[in-house]
Design a protein around this motif. Structure first.
Motif, PDB file in Angstrom:
ATOM      1  N   ARG A   1     -18.125 -46.954 -62.169  1.00 37.89           N
ATOM      2  CA  ARG A   1     -18.581 -46.429 -60.882  1.00 37.89           C
ATOM      3  C   ARG A   1     -19.966 -46.945 -60.500  1.00 37.89           C
ATOM      4  O   ARG A   1     -20.738 -46.260 -59.830  1.00 37.89           O
ATOM      5  CB  ARG A   1     -18.577 -44.911 -60.884  1.00 37.89           C
ATOM      6  CG  ARG A   1     -17.172 -44.327 -60.963  1.00 37.89           C
ATOM      7  CD  ARG A   1     -17.203 -42.843 -61.205  1.00 37.89           C
ATOM      8  NE  ARG A   1     -15.849 -42.297 -61.245  1.00 37.89           N
ATOM      9  CZ  ARG A   1     -15.568 -41.076 -61.683  1.00 37.89           C
ATOM     10  NH1 ARG A   1     -16.540 -40.308 -62.130  1.00 37.89           N
ATOM     11  NH2 ARG A   1     -14.323 -40.653 -61.687  1.00 37.89           N
ATOM     12  N   LEU A   2     -20.283 -48.146 -60.901  1.00 34.36           N
ATOM     13  CA  LEU A   2     -21.582 -48.736 -60.542  1.00 34.36           C
ATOM     14  C   LEU A   2     -21.686 -48.960 -59.039  1.00 34.36           C
ATOM     15  O   LEU A   2     -22.752 -48.744 -58.447  1.00 34.36           O
ATOM     16  CB  LEU A   2     -21.766 -50.068 -61.280  1.00 34.36           C
ATOM     17  CG  LEU A   2     -23.052 -50.866 -60.958  1.00 34.36           C
ATOM     18  CD1 LEU A   2     -24.294 -50.030 -61.276  1.00 34.36           C
ATOM     19  CD2 LEU A   2     -23.055 -52.183 -61.715  1.00 34.36           C
ATOM     20  N   SER A   3     -20.599 -49.367 -58.399  1.00 33.01           N
ATOM     21  CA  SER A   3     -20.632 -49.600 -56.950  1.00 33.01           C
ATOM     22  C   SER A   3     -20.927 -48.314 -56.189  1.00 33.01           C
ATOM     23  O   SER A   3     -21.613 -48.326 -55.160  1.00 33.01           O
ATOM     24  CB  SER A   3     -19.299 -50.189 -56.483  1.00 33.01           C
ATOM     25  OG  SER A   3     -18.232 -49.290 -56.742  1.00 33.01           O
ATOM     26  N   VAL A   4     -20.429 -47.191 -56.696  1.00 29.12           N
ATOM     27  CA  VAL A   4     -20.678 -45.902 -56.037  1.00 29.12           C
ATOM     28  C   VAL A   4     -22.160 -45.557 -56.095  1.00 29.12           C
ATOM     29  O   VAL A   4     -22.770 -45.144 -55.092  1.00 29.12           O
ATOM     30  CB  VAL A   4     -19.830 -44.799 -56.685  1.00 29.12           C
ATOM     31  CG1 VAL A   4     -20.150 -43.446 -56.058  1.00 29.12           C
ATOM     32  CG2 VAL A   4     -18.352 -45.110 -56.548  1.00 29.12           C
ATOM     33  N   TYR A   5     -22.765 -45.747 -57.256  1.00 30.43           N
ATOM     34  CA  TYR A   5     -24.190 -45.449 -57.398  1.00 30.43           C
ATOM     35  C   TYR A   5     -25.038 -46.383 -56.518  1.00 30.43           C
ATOM     36  O   TYR A   5     -26.037 -45.953 -55.916  1.00 30.43           O
ATOM     37  CB  TYR A   5     -24.615 -45.576 -58.858  1.00 30.43           C
ATOM     38  CG  TYR A   5     -24.001 -44.537 -59.765  1.00 30.43           C
ATOM     39  CD1 TYR A   5     -24.265 -43.181 -59.592  1.00 30.43           C
ATOM     40  CD2 TYR A   5     -23.147 -44.918 -60.807  1.00 30.43           C
ATOM     41  CE1 TYR A   5     -23.702 -42.234 -60.431  1.00 30.43           C
ATOM     42  CE2 TYR A   5     -22.576 -43.974 -61.642  1.00 30.43           C
ATOM     43  CZ  TYR A   5     -22.864 -42.633 -61.442  1.00 30.43           C
ATOM     44  OH  TYR A   5     -22.291 -41.680 -62.273  1.00 30.43           O
ATOM     45  N   LEU A   6     -24.639 -47.639 -56.449  1.00 33.56           N
ATOM     46  CA  LEU A   6     -25.388 -48.587 -55.610  1.00 33.56           C
ATOM     47  C   LEU A   6     -25.267 -48.234 -54.133  1.00 33.56           C
ATOM     48  O   LEU A   6     -26.266 -48.287 -53.392  1.00 33.56           O
ATOM     49  CB  LEU A   6     -24.877 -50.013 -55.866  1.00 33.56           C
ATOM     50  CG  LEU A   6     -25.212 -50.623 -57.226  1.00 33.56           C
ATOM     51  CD1 LEU A   6     -24.583 -51.998 -57.362  1.00 33.56           C
ATOM     52  CD2 LEU A   6     -26.723 -50.701 -57.426  1.00 33.56           C
TER      53      LEU A   6
END
Length: 269
Positions: free
Chosen positions: A169-174
């Motif tokens: 879920r790195l894209s969500v945090y970014l």
């Protein structure tokens, strides 16, 4: 012969006086006091009506970010409420909803930017050139910030699967970081601009040319430097001179109408 010449000269003189009087009917009219003209000009001040637009755009931006945070917490980062989120969103994907909201917010900011540009163009035509230059960067930054935010979000969404494979879920945090950073920068610019607008409306200043003439008349210095000097930009000087010329043309037109109106009132009185 001499008498004929004298009479001819006298007739020419009388004709010139008659013509000059007919061409300028205000010569024999009553004089307009300076206080009357100044009071007429003072009534022309109009407040800059952009403060309410700043409040509206800030409120909508905060609402969008709050909705994005709620969707992120309950729909993206938590698997417990996935069914509830789907029911609440009527089957619409949460990412799609966030992106559609971002597009709608960008359109609103674009309309806001055009609204601000319109009123600042009118303000510049009324002679408030320094205020327009002072706030030029602040009034343009919100639209640039939102456009840069859109580009950053697209940059994250395109390789979302690759980013999530590296960190879960790195894209969500970014995406959430971009949205919050965009809000922070935009609100700072809007608040700075709002302070300048409120101060300007409360001061109710005269146009820049009038204020400069008043300053030099009180200081006893009749010489004003309007040309190119060391350390100044030639483009800025040319732009300022063009704005001043455009303002003076409109100011002279308004002043002529005021003089005719006040003259008519004096004659009727």
């Amino acid at each position: 012969m001499d008498s004929v010449r004298k009479s001819g000269c006298g007739n020419n003189a009388n004709l010139e006086i008659t013509q000059s009087t007919e061409e300028d009917p205000l010569v024999d009219g009553p004089l307009i006091s300076q206080d009357a003209l100044e009071s007429a000009i003072k009534r022309e001040f109009r407040k800059l009506p952009t403060h309410w637009a700043v409040g509206v755009i800030s409120f909508l931006h905060v609402v969008y970010v709050v909705v994005c945070v709620l969707i992120t917490v309950f729909c993206w980062l938590s698997d417990e409420h996935s069914a509830e989120c789907t029911a609440a969103l009527n089957g619409i994907d949460s990412k799609t909803l966030v992106l559609l909201g971002k597009v709608a917010l960008w359109v609103i900011v674009f309309i806001y930017d055009q609204f601000i540009q319109h009123h600042h163009s009118a303000l510049r035509r009324r002679g408030y050139l320094n205020f327009d230059r002072m706030t030029r960067g602040m009034k343009n930054l919100p639209f640039l910030i939102h456009s840069a935010g859109n580009a950053a979000m697209l940059t994250v969404i395109a390789p979302a699967s690759l980013l999530d494979s590296l960190v879960r879920r790195l894209s969500v945090y970014l995406l959430l970081s971009i949205i919050c950073l965009e809000l922070l920068l935009s609100v700072i610019c809007l608040l700075r601009y709002l302070v300048h607008v409120i101060t300007f409306n409360n001061k109710r200043p005269r146009p820049d040319v009038t204020e400069e003439e008043r300053y030099h008349s009180h200081s006893g210095n009749s010489h004003t430097e309007t040309g190119f000097r060391d350390g100044s930009s030639l483009e800025d000087v040319v732009e300022k001179q063009a704005d001043v010329i455009d303002y003076l043309k409109q100011h002279n037109s308004v002043l002529s109408r005021r003089i005719l109106m006040l003259t008519g009132q004096e004659i009727r009185a």
